[in-house]
Design a protein around this motif. Structure first.
Motif, PDB file in Angstrom:
ATOM      1  N   ALA A  31       0.839  -1.203   0.000  1.00 11.63           N
ATOM      2  CA  ALA A  31       0.000   0.000   0.000  1.00 11.63           C
ATOM      3  C   ALA A  31       0.872   1.250   0.000  1.00 11.63           C
ATOM      4  CB  ALA A  31      -0.933  -0.009   1.207  1.00 11.63           C
ATOM      5  N   ASN A  32       1.977   1.220   0.770  1.00 17.08           N
ATOM      6  CA  ASN A  32       2.890   2.351   0.804  1.00 17.08           C
ATOM      7  C   ASN A  32       3.552   2.541  -0.552  1.00 17.08           C
ATOM      8  OD1 ASN A  32       4.258   4.492   2.126  1.00 17.08           O
ATOM      9  ND2 ASN A  32       6.053   3.178   2.342  1.00 17.08           N
ATOM     10  N   ALA A  33       3.960   1.446  -1.200  1.00 16.45           N
ATOM     11  CA  ALA A  33       4.570   1.527  -2.532  1.00 16.45           C
ATOM     12  C   ALA A  33       3.577   2.100  -3.536  1.00 16.45           C
ATOM     13  CB  ALA A  33       5.068   0.156  -2.980  1.00 16.45           C
ATOM     14  N   ASP A  34       2.319   1.676  -3.440  1.00 14.94           N
ATOM     15  CA  ASP A  34       1.282   2.216  -4.336  1.00 14.94           C
ATOM     16  C   ASP A  34       1.075   3.702  -4.098  1.00 14.94           C
ATOM     17  OD1 ASP A  34       0.903  -0.236  -5.536  1.00 14.94           O
ATOM     18  OD2 ASP A  34      -0.910  -0.718  -4.394  1.00 14.94           O
ATOM     19  N   ALA A  35       1.013   4.100  -2.822  1.00  4.65           N
ATOM     20  CA  ALA A  35       0.820   5.519  -2.490  1.00  4.65           C
ATOM     21  C   ALA A  35       2.012   6.332  -2.982  1.00  4.65           C
ATOM     22  CB  ALA A  35       0.627   5.692  -0.983  1.00  4.65           C
ATOM     23  N   LEU A  36       3.213   5.788  -2.833  1.00  5.68           N
ATOM     24  CA  LEU A  36       4.411   6.471  -3.288  1.00  5.68           C
ATOM     25  C   LEU A  36       4.426   6.602  -4.807  1.00  5.68           C
ATOM     26  CD1 LEU A  36       7.030   7.764  -2.414  1.00  5.68           C
ATOM     27  CD2 LEU A  36       8.078   5.490  -2.383  1.00  5.68           C
TER      28      LEU A  36
END
Length: 165
Positions: A16-21
């Protein structure tokens, strides 16, 4: 539903963090492309971003032959030829004989002026956006963008020398 392990939960969080980034970088790149397109149009509304890239390559790396230019742009030679034809017709580049068989693609004075003025305008527009950020956000942005460009093996811009890259 099976219980979620800490490892699975951590992987989901990282994903999720990678997607948000990735979303944040895509949004920022959309802004930068918009600022670039606007700065180019304000200086010369007849050239595209792709054609401007040709001008920047010639400005930063000097004259080159058609094959080298196509390689630098990562396009087919015929695509590079069409781009150079349009830029030559606009008076932004010229073909200059290097040898009896080879022509060098060179910027004209008008081409150099176009790159420099569009870059100056883009720098002003980026500065206006950055000016709306806090000093802490600006410092964090420097760190984040430096890490991002280093991870992508992009050479660091030397102020006043190659800021148009």
């Amino acid at each position: 539903m099976a219980p979620v392990s800490a490892q699975q939960d951590g992987l989901r969080g990282a994903s999720a963090n990678a997607d948000a980034l990735a979303d944040a970088v895509l949004t920022a790149s959309r802004l930068l492309v918009s600022l670039s397109a606007r700065s180019i149009a304000e200086v010369n509304d007849t050239i595209t971003i792709a054609q401007f890239r040709v001008l920047v390559l010639l400005h930063t790396r000097g004259p080159m032959n058609q094959a080298t230019l196509a390689g630098q742009l990562e396009v087919q030679p015929s695509t590079a030829t069409r781009m150079v034809d349009r830029l030559a017709n606009a008076g932004l580049v010229e073909r200059v004989p290097r040898t009896r068989r080879e022509l060098a693609i060179c910027l004209t004075d008008r081409g150099t002026d176009t790159v420099e003025r569009a870059t100056q305008r883009r720098r002003q527009q980026i500065g206006a956006v950055i000016g709306r950020m806090t000093s802490q956000q600006q410092a964090d942005l420097i760190d984040a963008l430096t890490a991002f460009t280093e991870a992508g093996d992009e050479p660091h811009v030397r102020p006043g020398v190659d800021a148009w890259l």
